[in-house]
Write an enzyme that holds these catalytic residues in place. Structure first.
Site, PDB file in Angstrom:
ATOM      1  N   PRO A   2       0.818  -1.204   0.000  1.00 33.98           N
ATOM      2  CG  PRO A   2      -0.737  -1.555   1.660  1.00 33.98           C
ATOM      3  CD  PRO A   2       0.570  -2.065   1.157  1.00 33.98           C
ATOM      4  CD  GLU A   3       3.340   3.158  -4.071  1.00 29.31           C
ATOM      5  OE1 GLU A   3       3.351   4.355  -4.428  1.00 29.31           O
ATOM      6  OE2 GLU A   3       3.822   2.243  -4.766  1.00 29.31           O
ATOM      7  CG  HIS A  98      -2.759 -14.876   7.594  1.00 27.37           C
ATOM      8  ND1 HIS A  98      -1.673 -15.680   7.877  1.00 27.37           N
ATOM      9  CD2 HIS A  98      -3.318 -15.372   6.451  1.00 27.37           C
ATOM     10  CE1 HIS A  98      -1.555 -16.602   6.946  1.00 27.37           C
ATOM     11  NE2 HIS A  98      -2.538 -16.446   6.073  1.00 27.37           N
ATOM     12  NE  ARG A 117       4.921 -11.223   1.567  1.00 30.13           N
ATOM     13  CZ  ARG A 117       5.686 -10.847   0.548  1.00 30.13           C
ATOM     14  NH1 ARG A 117       5.159 -10.110  -0.438  1.00 30.13           N
ATOM     15  NH2 ARG A 117       6.953 -11.199   0.485  1.00 30.13           N
TER      16      ARG A 117
END
Length: 283
Positions: A2-3, A98, A117
């Site tokens: 994400p930016e 997760h 992740r």
């Protein structure tokens, strides 16, 4: 990863869901998500607090907390890392595989922070904000300021712009797009850019980010489990109309024609990241 635009869209989505909510209980399910703080400390400091504001600084979601008597009670800084997701849903039911942190909220709701992740962080340490560069969407961000931030670095401008201490919130996609709009080669030495070129680049950065936010805001965020992964505004809710998706000028378009001059877009690796550019009209 994400930016700035993705985080800004997510913040705007979360604001009406979270502002005014009370955190009844906090569960830290993955200790690394809150380090260096201890999970018990984070849970204790969040319990019984009210979310007074949800904002953004660079790629961080920043939530201001207050006590029952409306006194400031610190901030929560949430960074999504490479694969983080955060959403508000009805309480009850199984948590996603997760899940790293869960806030039990008033109104039988809960906030879920999921991070497959494991690179995301949710902490209380605000010191990281002091190391960030200027916000590219601020009115004060201009060519002169950018010229000063680039300094005398011999780094390629593409690599230099990825440093969050130079400009906050930029990532690989939007640096590539901004350099194309500004007609500047990603291989130019940062120190060689003139103030006029920096002015062109600062304007390009702002335009590219604003366009991405505008397009992202047109797509409903649907985080419901069981319907597949929703990659921020690149996905859509099941059954909803297809929204306008972002069309990149150079990013991930290796070998395709440049939309400005028709030359073939090329890809190169800089600082371990892929750079996409037009060798014909970016100089």
């Amino acid at each position: 990863m994400p930016e700035l635009p993705e985080v800004e869209v997510l913040v705007r989505f979360l604001q009406p869901c979270l502002v005014g909510s009370w955190i009844r209980r906090c569960q830290v399910l993955r200790a690394r998500a809150v380090r260096p703080a201890a999970p018990e400390e984070v849970a204790r400091r969040l319990r019984g607090k009210r979310v007074a504001r949800v904002g953004r600084r660079a790629k961080y979601i920043v939530m201001d907390l207050t006590t029952e008597d409306s006194k400031p009670a610190g901030r929560v800084l949430l960074h999504l890392g490479m694969s983080g997701r955060v959403w508000v849903e009805a309480a009850g039911g199984p948590l996603p595989l997760h899940a790293a942190m869960v806030w039990e909220l008033d109104g039988d709701r809960r906030l879920v922070f999921s991070d497959p992740r494991g690179f995301g962080r949710c902490g209380l340490d605000e010191s990281v904000l002091t190391r960030l560069g200027p916000e590219p969407l601020d009115r004060t961000f201009n060519g002169r300021q950018l010229r000063l931030r680039l300094g005398e670095s011999r780094q390629a401008v593409k690599v230099r712009l990825l440093d969050q201490a130079v400009v906050a919130g930029l990532g690989n996609i939007y640096v590539s797009e901004s350099l194309w709009v500004a007609r500047i080669s990603p291989f130019r030495s940062a120190r060689d850019l003139t103030e006029r070129e920096c002015g062109r680049l600062a304007s390009a950065i702002r335009r590219v980010l604003q366009r991405a936010i505008r397009l992202g805001s047109t797509v409903p965020l649907d985080w419901a489990r069981g319907r597949g992964d929703r990659l921020f505004y690149f996905g859509r809710a099941e059954g909803s109309a297809v929204a306008v998706q972002e069309r990149f000028a150079v990013y991930d378009r290796e070998g395709q024609p440049c939309r400005r001059c028709g030359g073939a877009i090329r890809r190169a690796v800089q600082g371990g990241r892929s750079s996409y550019y037009c060798p014909h009209c970016q100089v």
